[in-house]
Write a protein that holds these residues in place. Structure first.
Motif, PDB file in Angstrom:
ATOM      1  N   GLY A  87       0.805  -1.214   0.000  1.00 37.24           N
ATOM      2  CA  GLY A  87       0.000   0.000   0.000  1.00 37.24           C
ATOM      3  C   GLY A  87       0.839   1.266   0.000  1.00 37.24           C
ATOM      4  O   GLY A  87       0.532   2.233  -0.697  1.00 37.24           O
ATOM      5  N   GLU A  88       1.911   1.274   0.790  1.00 38.85           N
ATOM      6  CA  GLU A  88       2.771   2.457   0.822  1.00 38.85           C
ATOM      7  C   GLU A  88       3.469   2.656  -0.520  1.00 38.85           C
ATOM      8  O   GLU A  88       3.616   3.791  -0.996  1.00 38.85           O
ATOM      9  N   PHE A  91       0.942   4.131  -2.812  1.00 42.16           N
ATOM     10  CA  PHE A  91       0.669   5.497  -2.359  1.00 42.16           C
ATOM     11  C   PHE A  91       1.723   6.448  -2.927  1.00 42.16           C
ATOM     12  O   PHE A  91       1.400   7.511  -3.486  1.00 42.16           O
ATOM     13  N   PRO A 107      -4.058   9.545  -3.538  1.00 43.10           N
ATOM     14  CA  PRO A 107      -3.832   8.669  -2.386  1.00 43.10           C
ATOM     15  C   PRO A 107      -4.095   9.393  -1.069  1.00 43.10           C
ATOM     16  O   PRO A 107      -3.704  10.549  -0.897  1.00 43.10           O
ATOM     17  N   PHE A 110      -2.592   4.561   3.623  1.00 42.38           N
ATOM     18  CA  PHE A 110      -2.233   3.159   3.411  1.00 42.38           C
ATOM     19  C   PHE A 110      -2.157   2.493   4.777  1.00 42.38           C
ATOM     20  O   PHE A 110      -1.904   3.155   5.793  1.00 42.38           O
ATOM     21  N   SER A 112      -1.574  -1.560   7.014  1.00 45.35           N
ATOM     22  CA  SER A 112      -1.156  -2.961   6.979  1.00 45.35           C
ATOM     23  C   SER A 112      -1.261  -3.556   8.373  1.00 45.35           C
ATOM     24  O   SER A 112      -1.390  -2.836   9.372  1.00 45.35           O
ATOM     25  N   CYS A 120      -2.607  -5.792   3.489  1.00 42.77           N
ATOM     26  CA  CYS A 120      -2.356  -4.400   3.116  1.00 42.77           C
ATOM     27  C   CYS A 120      -3.602  -3.771   2.500  1.00 42.77           C
ATOM     28  O   CYS A 120      -4.390  -4.449   1.835  1.00 42.77           O
ATOM     29  N   TRP A 121      -3.728  -2.459   2.698  1.00 46.76           N
ATOM     30  CA  TRP A 121      -4.830  -1.692   2.129  1.00 46.76           C
ATOM     31  C   TRP A 121      -4.316  -0.351   1.608  1.00 46.76           C
ATOM     32  O   TRP A 121      -3.293   0.159   2.063  1.00 46.76           O
ATOM     33  N   LEU A 122      -5.065   0.203   0.671  1.00 44.89           N
ATOM     34  CA  LEU A 122      -4.802   1.550   0.180  1.00 44.89           C
ATOM     35  C   LEU A 122      -6.133   2.270   0.051  1.00 44.89           C
ATOM     36  O   LEU A 122      -7.094   1.723  -0.497  1.00 44.89           O
ATOM     37  N   ASP A 187       0.853  -0.544  -7.938  1.00 42.38           N
ATOM     38  CA  ASP A 187       1.589  -1.211  -6.864  1.00 42.38           C
ATOM     39  C   ASP A 187       2.770  -2.045  -7.357  1.00 42.38           C
ATOM     40  O   ASP A 187       3.648  -2.407  -6.568  1.00 42.38           O
TER      41      ASP A 187
END
Length: 230
Positions: A87-88, A91, A107, A110, A112, A120-122, A187
């Motif tokens: 996610g980072e 981002f 973005p 983010f 996790s 992980c998420w965004l 990603d």
């Protein structure tokens, strides 16, 4: 891009470039605890984004990273969180390409779980009333051509800046209600110094998807326009 800040909230490692209120953190936690939605369109990716409303942020898209291929049967959504989370990474790439003038989701956050391995998420600002480029046949010819022209310029910028998206196909382009194409899913992106090789790889991935899924052949012209000067 503004300086990123990191914090822990109920087991979630959360990063952002803005201050989050207690209410926003609570809303994010609820979003993260929901299961990933299945993709609903051809070439729409491995999962659908959850659309939610966050206080003072408005409508957002919450992307839960999940794996594809055979590995998904033994590892559905766990990723190595080093040197940074999935996610980072996305981002930072979204912030980079937006600074270059590309239309891409803005973005916001983010997140996790786990220290070395986890989910992980965004979270990004939602694109207004989007539809995937795979559905562009429903649009009038003049509108399609305008969208193709805008998208070709964006891809040309990626090549000029030596950015390899690695999975750019019509399903990873969302068109908003104003006819602006937004490139998503950065990603896997990385830099590739050889621009000629980069153009070849973009063309190969793009045309393979068109042929495999029987999409409009005129979509091939987008990549031809973008790579002609390379």
């Amino acid at each position: 891009m503004n300086t990123l800040t990191y914090q822990m909230y109920h087991g979630y490692h959360i990063g952002t470039d803005q201050t989050l209120s207690a209410r926003q953190l609570h809303q994010l936690r609820i979003c993260f605890e929901k299961p990933a939605l299945p993709a609903g369109e051809v070439l729409a990716g491995r999962q659908g984004a959850t659309i939610a409303h966050l206080e003072n942020m408005g409508s957002v898209a919450v992307k839960h990273y999940v794996r594809g291929g055979l590995i998904r049967h033994v590892n559905h959504c766990a990723y190595v969180n080093w040197p940074c989370t999935r996610g980072e990474k996305e981002f930072r790439w979204l912030a980079t390409v937006r600074q270059l003038g590309l239309a891409a989701p803005r973005p916001l956050v983010f997140a996790s779980t786990g220290r070395f391995v986890g989910q992980c998420w965004l979270v990004t600002a939602a694109i207004p009333r989007p539809y995937p480029l795979t559905q562009i046949s429903q649009q009038q010819d003049d509108r399609r051509q305008a969208i193709y022209g805008l998208l070709a310029k964006q891809i040309e910028t990626l090549i000029r800046q030596r950015i390899w998206h690695r999975d750019l196909h019509p399903g990873n382009v969302l068109v908003d209600e104003n006819g602006t194409p937004h490139i998503i899913d950065f990603d896997k992106a990385r830099y590739l110094n050889n621009r000629r090789l980069l153009a070849v790889r973009y063309r190969k991935r793009w045309t393979r998807a068109i042929a495999k899924y029987g999409l409009l052949t005129e979509l091939e012209d987008v990549m031809k326009r973008a790579t002609t000067a390379t």
